[in-house]
Design a protein around this motif. Structure first.
Motif, PDB file in Angstrom:
ATOM      1  N   SER B 186      53.980 -37.080 -31.186  1.00 55.35           N
ATOM      2  CA  SER B 186      53.019 -37.476 -30.170  1.00 55.35           C
ATOM      3  C   SER B 186      52.565 -36.277 -29.331  1.00 55.35           C
ATOM      4  O   SER B 186      51.368 -36.098 -29.068  1.00 55.35           O
ATOM      5  N   ILE B 187      53.507 -35.437 -28.934  1.00 59.26           N
ATOM      6  CA  ILE B 187      53.126 -34.268 -28.139  1.00 59.26           C
ATOM      7  C   ILE B 187      52.291 -33.306 -28.964  1.00 59.26           C
ATOM      8  O   ILE B 187      51.253 -32.833 -28.518  1.00 59.26           O
ATOM      9  N   PHE B 188      52.716 -33.049 -30.184  1.00 64.87           N
ATOM     10  CA  PHE B 188      51.962 -32.074 -30.978  1.00 64.87           C
ATOM     11  C   PHE B 188      50.596 -32.605 -31.406  1.00 64.87           C
ATOM     12  O   PHE B 188      49.653 -31.841 -31.568  1.00 64.87           O
ATOM     13  N   LEU B 189      50.478 -33.914 -31.550  1.00 65.28           N
ATOM     14  CA  LEU B 189      49.158 -34.438 -31.932  1.00 65.28           C
ATOM     15  C   LEU B 189      48.291 -34.706 -30.709  1.00 65.28           C
ATOM     16  O   LEU B 189      47.102 -34.406 -30.712  1.00 65.28           O
ATOM     17  N   HIS B 190      48.877 -35.271 -29.653  1.00 70.75           N
ATOM     18  CA  HIS B 190      48.041 -35.724 -28.526  1.00 70.75           C
ATOM     19  C   HIS B 190      48.286 -35.015 -27.207  1.00 70.75           C
ATOM     20  O   HIS B 190      47.545 -35.237 -26.252  1.00 70.75           O
ATOM     21  N   GLY B 191      49.347 -34.208 -27.136  1.00 69.08           N
ATOM     22  CA  GLY B 191      49.553 -33.418 -25.934  1.00 69.08           C
ATOM     23  C   GLY B 191      50.388 -34.103 -24.870  1.00 69.08           C
ATOM     24  O   GLY B 191      50.644 -35.306 -24.936  1.00 69.08           O
ATOM     25  N   PHE B 192      50.796 -33.313 -23.900  1.00 70.81           N
ATOM     26  CA  PHE B 192      51.681 -33.791 -22.832  1.00 70.81           C
ATOM     27  C   PHE B 192      50.886 -34.161 -21.580  1.00 70.81           C
ATOM     28  O   PHE B 192      51.414 -34.732 -20.632  1.00 70.81           O
ATOM     29  N   ALA B 193      49.634 -33.806 -21.558  1.00 68.90           N
ATOM     30  CA  ALA B 193      48.823 -34.161 -20.382  1.00 68.90           C
ATOM     31  C   ALA B 193      48.663 -35.676 -20.317  1.00 68.90           C
ATOM     32  O   ALA B 193      48.537 -36.343 -21.344  1.00 68.90           O
TER      33      ALA B 193
END
Lengths: 198, 198
Positions: B186-193
């Motif tokens: 999820s972080i690598f595809l959609h980011g932590f923002a």
DNA sequence: GTCTATATTGAGATAGAC
DNA sequence: GTCTATCTCAATATAGAC
């Protein structure tokens, strides 16, 4: 600074750092360090007590540099997202300036934790971790960052990606540290999935 | 399988792997391995030629397991994003099943590259890299992934984050490998923002 | 298959000449 | 400050008894 004795010390540390990074501290012999510097191994002991002392000095110098740079970076950051970018950029600049120390730090920290002679290294390393977590937790509290992923997990993912990049990133003209920092920040904040045109 | 001699070998490899992961191959002595198994160091040489042979066997077994698992994972993947998630999940499951081999692989691969005795390890490792790059390049070509970040850079960031997670992730009931795989994907595809409510 | 004992090498560190 | 020579110890690996 231009003290010749100090210059020799630095030269030895530079050679030792390269070897420690490539082969590991334990696997590097003092004879190899002597060869790299161009002196006999015995001569090293005029400058240093032991091989471990060299390693400690390399690591403590590195950690002090991190703390300095992070303090500067955070002082000029506006919000949490910017602070995160600043930490990433500062770290990448450090990996470029001190690539060998970075590698040693990454590869051997876990092992050095078991050795009481490296206690000061551990303490400094805990402060560095705190700097990252402060930024991430602040962003999560502000609502800038996602609340459904643990700050600790996010911290570790960014940290590993950032520091390990020193292993493979060797700045070329068209792919400098700033560009890499932008890419890493962008991926970690917004992801690698293509976004609908906005 | 239940051959007692083979069982002893496995027992020795398990103890050796734990020590190699913690201290490094070079820093681990055969006496320590003997102590961990509960035999004299000399007895180890009935089962193995040398300490390096043990390390090679641990790493080759690990790489074979990766290749197996990746083949299965990719066979059942639908699109590039799903394939990426499958590679991440498969890798995390492997770090959980073989945590010590994972650590050894991460910490010592760069050094082992210089040693001709570990040539087969290098070759297997190149194939693993190829599996990741195929998925990422396919996704970039399809337009699923961003085109403004190099596949190679993205690969290295994911790879380091994934494999290094084995250093700190020790599965608890409430944070298992599947959950971590979801977070990483999820972080690598959609980011932590934080994203605007959708 | 494992033990005890040991051969052998390699590495960290020291001493004293220069 | 560096060299040569060497001490000392630890580590890999071997040999032969059991």
């Amino acid at each position: 600074m231009t003290d010749p004795a100090a210059a020799r010390r630095d030269e030895i540390l530079a050679s030792a750092a390269e070897l420690f990074a490539r082969k590991g501290i334990k696997a590097t012999t003092v004879r190899e360090i002597g060869d790299a510097v161009g002196v006999q191994s015995g001569s090293l002991y005029y400058h240093f007590d032991s091989k471990d002392t060299m390693a400690r000095e390399i690591l403590m110098d590195f950690l002090a540099a991190i703390q300095d740079r992070y303090a500067m970076a955070l002082a000029q950051a506006s919000d949490a997202a910017d602070a995160l970018r600043q930490l990433i950029l500062a770290s990448l600049q450090l990996t470029r300036e001190k690539p060998h120390a970075t590698t040693i730090y990454q590869n051997e920290l876990a092992y050095l934790r078991e050795d009481p002679r490296f206690k000061e290294v551990q303490a400094a390393s805990a402060e560095v971790r705190r700097a990252w977590l402060d930024v991430i937790e602040r962003g999560a509290a502000e609502g800038t960052f996602r609340a459904d992923v643990s700050p600790k997990v996010f911290h570790r993912l960014v940290r590993d990606a950032v520091w390990l990049s020193g292993r493979w990133h060797h700045a070329e003209d068209d792919y400098c540290a700033e560009r890499l920092a932008d890419d890493i920040t962008s991926i970690f904040l917004h992801g690698f999935a293509a976004r609908p045109a906005s």
